[in-house]
Design a protein around this motif. Structure first.
Motif, PDB file in Angstrom:
ATOM      1  N   ALA A  94       0.830  -1.202   0.000  1.00 56.23           N
ATOM      2  CA  ALA A  94       0.000   0.000   0.000  1.00 56.23           C
ATOM      3  C   ALA A  94       0.866   1.253   0.000  1.00 56.23           C
ATOM      4  O   ALA A  94       0.553   2.225  -0.704  1.00 56.23           O
ATOM      5  CB  ALA A  94      -0.929  -0.004   1.219  1.00 56.23           C
ATOM      6  N   GLU A  95       1.943   1.246   0.762  1.00 56.76           N
ATOM      7  CA  GLU A  95       2.857   2.397   0.786  1.00 56.76           C
ATOM      8  C   GLU A  95       3.489   2.617  -0.585  1.00 56.76           C
ATOM      9  O   GLU A  95       3.620   3.754  -1.047  1.00 56.76           O
ATOM     10  CB  GLU A  95       3.937   2.190   1.848  1.00 56.76           C
ATOM     11  N   GLN A  96       3.867   1.533  -1.244  1.00 54.55           N
ATOM     12  CA  GLN A  96       4.464   1.646  -2.576  1.00 54.55           C
ATOM     13  C   GLN A  96       3.439   2.177  -3.585  1.00 54.55           C
ATOM     14  O   GLN A  96       3.761   3.039  -4.409  1.00 54.55           O
ATOM     15  CB  GLN A  96       5.008   0.300  -3.038  1.00 54.55           C
ATOM     16  N   ARG A 102       1.361   9.316  -5.817  1.00 53.42           N
ATOM     17  CA  ARG A 102       1.830  10.698  -5.544  1.00 53.42           C
ATOM     18  C   ARG A 102       2.778  11.176  -6.635  1.00 53.42           C
ATOM     19  O   ARG A 102       2.692  12.322  -7.084  1.00 53.42           O
ATOM     20  CB  ARG A 102       2.520  10.757  -4.184  1.00 53.42           C
ATOM     21  N   ARG A 103       3.677  10.279  -7.059  1.00 54.76           N
ATOM     22  CA  ARG A 103       4.607  10.661  -8.118  1.00 54.76           C
ATOM     23  C   ARG A 103       3.845  10.967  -9.406  1.00 54.76           C
ATOM     24  O   ARG A 103       4.174  11.910 -10.126  1.00 54.76           O
ATOM     25  CB  ARG A 103       5.623   9.534  -8.363  1.00 54.76           C
ATOM     26  N   SER A 104       2.808  10.181  -9.699  1.00 55.51           N
ATOM     27  CA  SER A 104       2.016  10.393 -10.912  1.00 55.51           C
ATOM     28  C   SER A 104       1.294  11.729 -10.848  1.00 55.51           C
ATOM     29  O   SER A 104       1.215  12.449 -11.851  1.00 55.51           O
ATOM     30  CB  SER A 104       0.997   9.274 -11.088  1.00 55.51           C
ATOM     31  N   VAL A 105       0.753  12.075  -9.695  1.00 56.62           N
ATOM     32  CA  VAL A 105       0.021  13.330  -9.551  1.00 56.62           C
ATOM     33  C   VAL A 105       0.960  14.522  -9.634  1.00 56.62           C
ATOM     34  O   VAL A 105       0.616  15.547 -10.251  1.00 56.62           O
ATOM     35  CB  VAL A 105      -0.772  13.347  -8.212  1.00 56.62           C
ATOM     36  N   LEU A 106       2.120  14.402  -9.061  1.00 57.71           N
ATOM     37  CA  LEU A 106       3.068  15.513  -9.035  1.00 57.71           C
ATOM     38  C   LEU A 106       3.829  15.660 -10.352  1.00 57.71           C
ATOM     39  O   LEU A 106       4.434  16.697 -10.603  1.00 57.71           O
ATOM     40  CB  LEU A 106       4.054  15.341  -7.890  1.00 57.71           C
TER      41      LEU A 106
END
Length: 107
Positions: A94-96, A102-106
């Motif tokens: 889940a953390e991964q 988050r990386r995709s959104v940013l």
């Protein structure tokens, strides 16, 4: 449906179940009693051989129950360890996934 696992509690169950030395000591004591419970242990007491047989039967039953209890405790310990491991792996996954999102959104 959300499932929340208390991984620390599962780890504690495993640790407590592993501390089952009392069952091992009980089995060892039963084994000692069984090996000494012949007719001679009662000396020349009337019905000593019958008393020894009753004692042997009781000790055998006690040893069997302690063994079965030990197997049940081992099953509980193993299940708790497996569940804790699954919970930890799920948390890591889940953390991964969250980090990837988050990386995709940013990006």
């Amino acid at each position: 449906m959300d499932v929340i696992m208390n991984i620390a509690a599962l780890g504690e169950v495993e640790a407590k179940a592993a501390e089952r030395d009392k069952l091992a000591k009980l089995r060892a004591s039963a084994s000692k009693l069984d090996s000494t419970s012949d007719g001679r242990m009662f000396g020349n007491v009337p019905s000593g051989a019958q008393a020894a047989k009753v004692l042997r039967d009781a000790v055998t039953s006690l040893a069997q129950q302690a063994s079965e209890g030990g197997q049940a405790v081992d099953d509980i310990r193993s299940s708790a360890a497996t569940a804790a491991q699954i919970g930890e792996q799920s948390d890591m996954a889940a953390e991964q996934a969250l980090a990837q999102a988050r990386r995709s959104v940013l990006a």
